[in-house]
Design a protein around this motif. Structure first.
Motif, PDB file in Angstrom:
ATOM      1  N   SER A  70      14.335   8.485  11.614  1.00 50.78           N
ATOM      2  CA  SER A  70      12.886   8.670  11.556  1.00 50.78           C
ATOM      3  C   SER A  70      12.388   8.558  10.115  1.00 50.78           C
ATOM      4  N   THR A  71      13.268   8.107   9.234  1.00 46.76           N
ATOM      5  CA  THR A  71      12.874   7.929   7.846  1.00 46.76           C
ATOM      6  C   THR A  71      12.958   6.461   7.472  1.00 46.76           C
ATOM      7  N   VAL A  72      11.915   5.987   6.778  1.00 47.61           N
ATOM      8  CA  VAL A  72      11.982   4.621   6.256  1.00 47.61           C
ATOM      9  C   VAL A  72      12.052   4.688   4.739  1.00 47.61           C
ATOM     10  N   ARG A  73      12.679   3.670   4.174  1.00 50.12           N
ATOM     11  CA  ARG A  73      12.976   3.720   2.754  1.00 50.12           C
ATOM     12  C   ARG A  73      12.684   2.360   2.122  1.00 50.12           C
ATOM     13  N   CYS A  74      12.387   2.384   0.838  1.00 52.77           N
ATOM     14  CA  CYS A  74      12.178   1.136   0.104  1.00 52.77           C
ATOM     15  C   CYS A  74      13.522   0.654  -0.439  1.00 52.77           C
ATOM     16  N   TYR A  75      13.861  -0.604  -0.129  1.00 53.78           N
ATOM     17  CA  TYR A  75      15.144  -1.166  -0.596  1.00 53.78           C
ATOM     18  C   TYR A  75      15.174  -1.222  -2.117  1.00 53.78           C
ATOM     19  N   ASP A  76      13.978  -1.244  -2.741  1.00 56.98           N
ATOM     20  CA  ASP A  76      13.908  -1.538  -4.173  1.00 56.98           C
ATOM     21  C   ASP A  76      13.856  -0.265  -5.010  1.00 56.98           C
ATOM     22  N   CYS A  77      12.834   0.571  -4.769  1.00 53.90           N
ATOM     23  CA  CYS A  77      12.679   1.760  -5.618  1.00 53.90           C
ATOM     24  C   CYS A  77      13.318   2.985  -4.988  1.00 53.90           C
ATOM     25  N   GLY A  78      13.678   2.888  -3.691  1.00 55.70           N
ATOM     26  CA  GLY A  78      14.407   3.982  -3.062  1.00 55.70           C
ATOM     27  C   GLY A  78      13.551   5.101  -2.498  1.00 55.70           C
ATOM     28  N   ARG A  79      12.239   5.040  -2.690  1.00 55.25           N
ATOM     29  CA  ARG A  79      11.383   6.088  -2.137  1.00 55.25           C
ATOM     30  C   ARG A  79      11.503   6.102  -0.610  1.00 55.25           C
ATOM     31  N   SER A  80      11.398   7.288  -0.014  1.00 58.98           N
ATOM     32  CA  SER A  80      11.472   7.349   1.447  1.00 58.98           C
ATOM     33  C   SER A  80      10.248   8.052   2.014  1.00 58.98           C
ATOM     34  N   PHE A  81       9.962   7.729   3.265  1.00 62.20           N
ATOM     35  CA  PHE A  81       8.775   8.232   3.956  1.00 62.20           C
ATOM     36  C   PHE A  81       9.135   8.516   5.406  1.00 62.20           C
ATOM     37  N   ALA A  82       8.368   9.421   6.019  1.00 63.15           N
ATOM     38  CA  ALA A  82       8.555   9.639   7.457  1.00 63.15           C
ATOM     39  C   ALA A  82       8.008   8.428   8.205  1.00 63.15           C
ATOM     40  N   PHE A  83       8.749   7.964   9.197  1.00 60.74           N
ATOM     41  CA  PHE A  83       8.260   6.869  10.031  1.00 60.74           C
ATOM     42  C   PHE A  83       7.340   7.451  11.082  1.00 60.74           C
ATOM     43  N   PRO A  84       6.212   6.828  11.417  1.00 59.36           N
ATOM     44  CA  PRO A  84       5.633   5.596  10.873  1.00 59.36           C
ATOM     45  C   PRO A  84       4.495   5.871   9.889  1.00 59.36           C
ATOM     46  N   GLU A  85       4.662   6.824   9.042  1.00 58.60           N
ATOM     47  CA  GLU A  85       3.592   7.270   8.159  1.00 58.60           C
ATOM     48  C   GLU A  85       2.988   6.132   7.322  1.00 58.60           C
ATOM     49  N   ARG A  86       3.844   5.319   6.742  1.00 51.84           N
ATOM     50  CA  ARG A  86       3.350   4.266   5.858  1.00 51.84           C
ATOM     51  C   ARG A  86       3.828   2.895   6.307  1.00 51.84           C
ATOM     52  N   LYS A  87       3.018   1.894   6.020  1.00 48.65           N
ATOM     53  CA  LYS A  87       3.391   0.529   6.367  1.00 48.65           C
ATOM     54  C   LYS A  87       4.187  -0.121   5.231  1.00 48.65           C
ATOM     55  N   ARG A  88       3.888   0.290   4.011  1.00 50.63           N
ATOM     56  CA  ARG A  88       4.556  -0.276   2.829  1.00 50.63           C
ATOM     57  C   ARG A  88       4.850   0.857   1.861  1.00 50.63           C
ATOM     58  N   CYS A  89       5.754   0.603   0.958  1.00 52.12           N
ATOM     59  CA  CYS A  89       6.073   1.591  -0.078  1.00 52.12           C
ATOM     60  C   CYS A  89       4.925   1.685  -1.084  1.00 52.12           C
ATOM     61  N   GLU A  90       4.866   2.784  -1.805  1.00 50.20           N
ATOM     62  CA  GLU A  90       3.873   2.909  -2.867  1.00 50.20           C
ATOM     63  C   GLU A  90       4.005   1.799  -3.894  1.00 50.20           C
ATOM     64  N   CYS A  91       5.217   1.293  -4.076  1.00 50.38           N
ATOM     65  CA  CYS A  91       5.426   0.225  -5.056  1.00 50.38           C
ATOM     66  C   CYS A  91       5.004  -1.132  -4.499  1.00 50.38           C
ATOM     67  N   GLY A  92       4.600  -1.171  -3.235  1.00 53.66           N
ATOM     68  CA  GLY A  92       4.106  -2.411  -2.651  1.00 53.66           C
ATOM     69  C   GLY A  92       5.123  -3.169  -1.818  1.00 53.66           C
ATOM     70  N   GLU A  93       6.396  -2.781  -1.909  1.00 57.82           N
ATOM     71  CA  GLU A  93       7.442  -3.501  -1.179  1.00 57.82           C
ATOM     72  C   GLU A  93       7.537  -3.020   0.277  1.00 57.82           C
ATOM     73  N   PRO A  94       8.104  -3.871   1.152  1.00 58.07           N
ATOM     74  CA  PRO A  94       8.257  -3.461   2.551  1.00 58.07           C
ATOM     75  C   PRO A  94       9.349  -2.398   2.704  1.00 58.07           C
TER      76      PRO A  94
END
Lengths: 361, 361
Positions: free
Chosen positions: B2-26
Motif C-alpha cells: 500500500s506504499t508507493v515510492r519514487c525510484y529516484d529520490c526514494g520518497r514514499s507515499f501511501a497509495f493512492p495518495e499521490r499520482k507523482r512524487c514531489e520531485c516530479g518523477e513517477p
C-alpha cells in the motif's frame, strides 16, 4: 500413433495412406496414451506425449494453452459459465492448434509443402505456422475473396491460388492434388491438434467435468476433436463423466442442426443462405456425420440462431465480459441462450448448482 | 503493498495518495515478496501473491501468460532469439496486464469508474477489462481518431470523450480529474501489472537469465515495469544476473534514444515526426527519465530505427516466424538488427553461445 481409424465402421489404415475411410467417413488417429502431463511446455505442447508430432519452430510452438475465464456478468439462466478464449492463439483462432500439429508432422515426415482450402482463419493460421517452421505453403482461396483478407493471408508469403467457381467442391479436389500435404478442416492431424482444447478444459476441472460444452460448428472437425478427447480421457479414467456437447449454427446455414433435429445419422447438403457468421457457413460439412455421432454419444444437442441473436450475443460478450469476438464465435453464446430459453439444458442448471457447492471449487 | 515510492529520490507515499512524487518523477509500488509461485492460475495471476490486487472477473482474468517462442529462422547475428508473443493477450497487446490489475485494484477499493488517455491499444484494453469486471470506463481520445479505431473501442461500451487540440497535454490534465481513476501508461498499478511479463521471461530461464531484452519504448512505462521486476527478482535471489535492457524507438520520434546517446539523465521533449510506428511515437514520455535509469542500471542501450527498417522487420517476422505484428512491435526486432550491425551487443553473441552449451537447456 501411425494408424488412423474410422470412428464409424472401425476400419484402420496406416497414416497417411488414405485421406478418408473406404466407407467415405473421415479418419482420426488411434488413441495414444493420455495422461495429465507433468511437463510445462507452452500451450498445447504440454500434451506432446499424446500427439503424433513434437512442437514445430516458430509461431506454431505458441498454439493453445488459452485461458479458461470466468465472466460472471455473462452468466445466464443460472448457468455458471466459463469461456475458453481461443482468440488468444497466435493468429487469433483455434485453427492454430491443428495447423501447428499438421506443420510439425509434415516437417517430421520430410514434406516440403503444406496446403489448405480456406478463405479465412484457417488460411492465415496454416500459412503462419508453415512460415515459422520453414515449410512452403499453398492456400486455395475463392476468386472473389475480399482484398483486405487476402492481404492478411499474403503477409506470411504462401503461394495463393485463387479459384474461380465451384469453391465448395475444392475440398474434394484438394484431396487428390499431388505434392502438397493438404490439412483441411477434418484431417486426422487437424482433429488431433484441435482435441487439445478439450484436454485443457477437462484438466482445468478434473476429475469433475463441465456439464456441457457449447460450440459453433462448421465442418464438424473441431467438434470431432473435442469428442475424441473426451473418449480418450474417459478410456484413460481421467474423467468420470462426459460433458454434453452442443452444436450451434447460424439459422441461414445449419445442415447439422437440421439433421440432428430430424434424428438422421447423415447430414444432407443444403442450400445455405447469407449470414454474418460466414466463416462457419458450411452447407455440406465434411465431418457432419461424425459431428452427429458426437452429439448423440454425449447426449447433447444442436441449435440454430438468427443473425440478430448473434449480433446481440456479440454485443453482450463485449459489454459484459470484455470479449470482442467475430460473429461466428458469438454463435456459441447465442446458442446457449437459445437452449436455455427452450429449456433444453434446464438439467444443467441444477448440475451446475451442485458443482457450485463443492467445497474444493 | 500500500506504499508507493519514487525510484529516484526514494520518497514514499501511501497509495493512492499521490499520482507523482514531489520531485516530479513517477512512482511505483514498494517491493513485495517475490517467489516463483506454485499456483497454476491462468496467465499473470500465477503471480497474484506479488501483486497489489487479485484477479478481476471477465477478460482481465485472461491477461498475461503469453508464450515465449523460439523462432530459429529469425535468429540473426549468432543470437539465439526468443520472442515473447504479447499479442496473445485478450485484447491483443501487453496493455492488458496493466489494465487488468488496475481494474482489479479499483474494484477492491470500491471505485466505480476507471479511465485512460489513449487512442489505441490502451483504450481498448482498459475498456475491455472494465467491462468484464463491471466497472464504468471513461476513455479520452483525440478528436481526429480514425472511425474504425473508435468503433473497436466503443464496442466495450465506455464513455468516450473526444478531445479537441492539445491531446499531448491531456495526460497531465487527466491526473487532476475527479471521479475517475485514471490508469495511464506509467501509473504504479500499470507498472505493477506490466512487470509480470519480466517475471514470466525470467522464470522460463531461471536461474539463468537472458543476456538482453530488446523492447519498443514509448512512455517508458513498460520498460519501467520490466526493470522493476528485475530489481525484485535480484533482491529475492531468484536471478543471479541482470539482463541488459535495450530501448528501441522509431527514428522519427526517439527522445529517449537521444537523451541516452547524449548521456543525459533527463529526457527533453522533442518535435516528433510521422512514423508508421505511431502507437509508440511519444515526444514527451512521462516515464522517460525512469527509462533512462533502467538502461543505465542494466548496462543496456538505446537504438533508433527507420520506417523502412521497421517494415522490413515486420515482413521478416511474418515470413520467417509466422508472427503478424503491428509496426510498433516490429521496432524491437529492427532494433536488435541495428544493435548487431553496430556491434553494440557483440558480447551477447558469445554469452548466448555459452548458454547454448548448457546441458540442461
Amino acid at each position: 500413433m501411425s494408424t488412423v481409424r474410422c470412428y464409424d465402421c472401425g476400419r484402420s489404415f496406416a497414416f497417411p495412406e488414405r485421406k478418408r475411410c473406404e466407407c467415405g467417413e473421415p479418419l482420426w488417429f488411434d488413441h495414444g496414451e493420455v495422461a495429465w502431463p507433468d511437463r510445462r511446455d507452452p500451450g498445447m505442447w504440454r500434451y506432446a506425449d499424446s500427439l503424433p508430432a513434437a512442437a514445430p519452430a516458430g509461431v506454431g510452438a505458441a498454439a493453445g494453452g488459452t485461458p479458461l475465464v470466468r465472466a460472471p456478468r455473462l452468466d445466464t439462466g443460472g448457468v455458471e459459465l466459463y469461456l475458453k478464449d481461443e482468440g488468444q492463439n497466435p493468429t487469433g483462432s483455434f485453427k492454430d492448434r491443428g495447423s501447428a500439429l499438421a506443420v510439425a508432422s509434415a516437417r517430421e515426415r520430410g514434406i516440403d509443402r503444406v496446403g489448405t482450402v480456406s478463405h479465412g482463419n484457417m488460411a492465415m493460421s496454416t500459412a503462419a505456422c508453415a512460415a515459422g517452421a520453414g515449410l512452403e505453403c499453398t492456400v486455395c482461396v475463392p476468386a472473389d475473396i475480399p482484398e483486405e483478407r487476402l492481404a492478411h493471408i499474403a503477409r506470411y508469403g504462401p503461394e495463393i491460388l485463387r479459384v474461380e467457381g465451384e469453391y465448395g467442391r475444392l475440398y474434394e479436389r484438394s484431396l487428390e492434388l499431388e505434392g502438397v500435404d493438404f490439412v483441411n478442416s477434418d484431417t486426422p492431424l487437424r482433429v488431433a491438434g484441435q482435441k487439445t482444447v478439450a484436454y485443457e478444459i477437462c484438466e482445468a476441472f478434473a476429475s469433475d467435468v463441465p456439464d456441457a460444452i457449447v460450440l459453433p460448428v462448421s465442418s464438424g472437425g473441431q467438434l470431432s476433436g473435442i469428442w475424441k478427447a473426451i473418449l480418450e480421457l474417459r478410456a484413460a479414467g481421467l474423467i468420470d463423466e462426459r460433458p454434453r456437447l452442443y452444436a450451434s449454427q447460424a439459422s441461414a446455414c445449419d445442415p447439422i442442426v437440421r439433421a440432428f433435429g430430424a434424428d438422421r445419422r447423415e447430414v444432407s447438403p443444403i442450400e445455405g443462405g447469407e449470414t454474418i457468421a460466414y466463416s462457419i457457413a458450411n452447407a455440406d460439412p465434411p465431418s457432419g456425420n461424425r459431428a452427429l455421432a458426437a452429439l448423440r454419444d454425449t447426449d447433447g444437442g444442436a441449435v440454430s440462431v438468427s443473425d440478430d441473436a448473434i449480433r446481440a450475443a456479440q454485443r453482450r460478450l463485449a459489454r459484459k465480459g470484455g470479449f470482442r469476438v467475430e460473429a461466428s464465435s458469438a454463435v456459441a453464446y447465442a446458442g446457449l441462450e437459445r437452449l436455455l430459453e427452450r429449456g433444453e439444458i434446464g438439467a444443467i442448471r441444477d448440475v451446475y448448482k451442485r458443482q457450485g457447492s463443492h467445497s474444493t471449487r
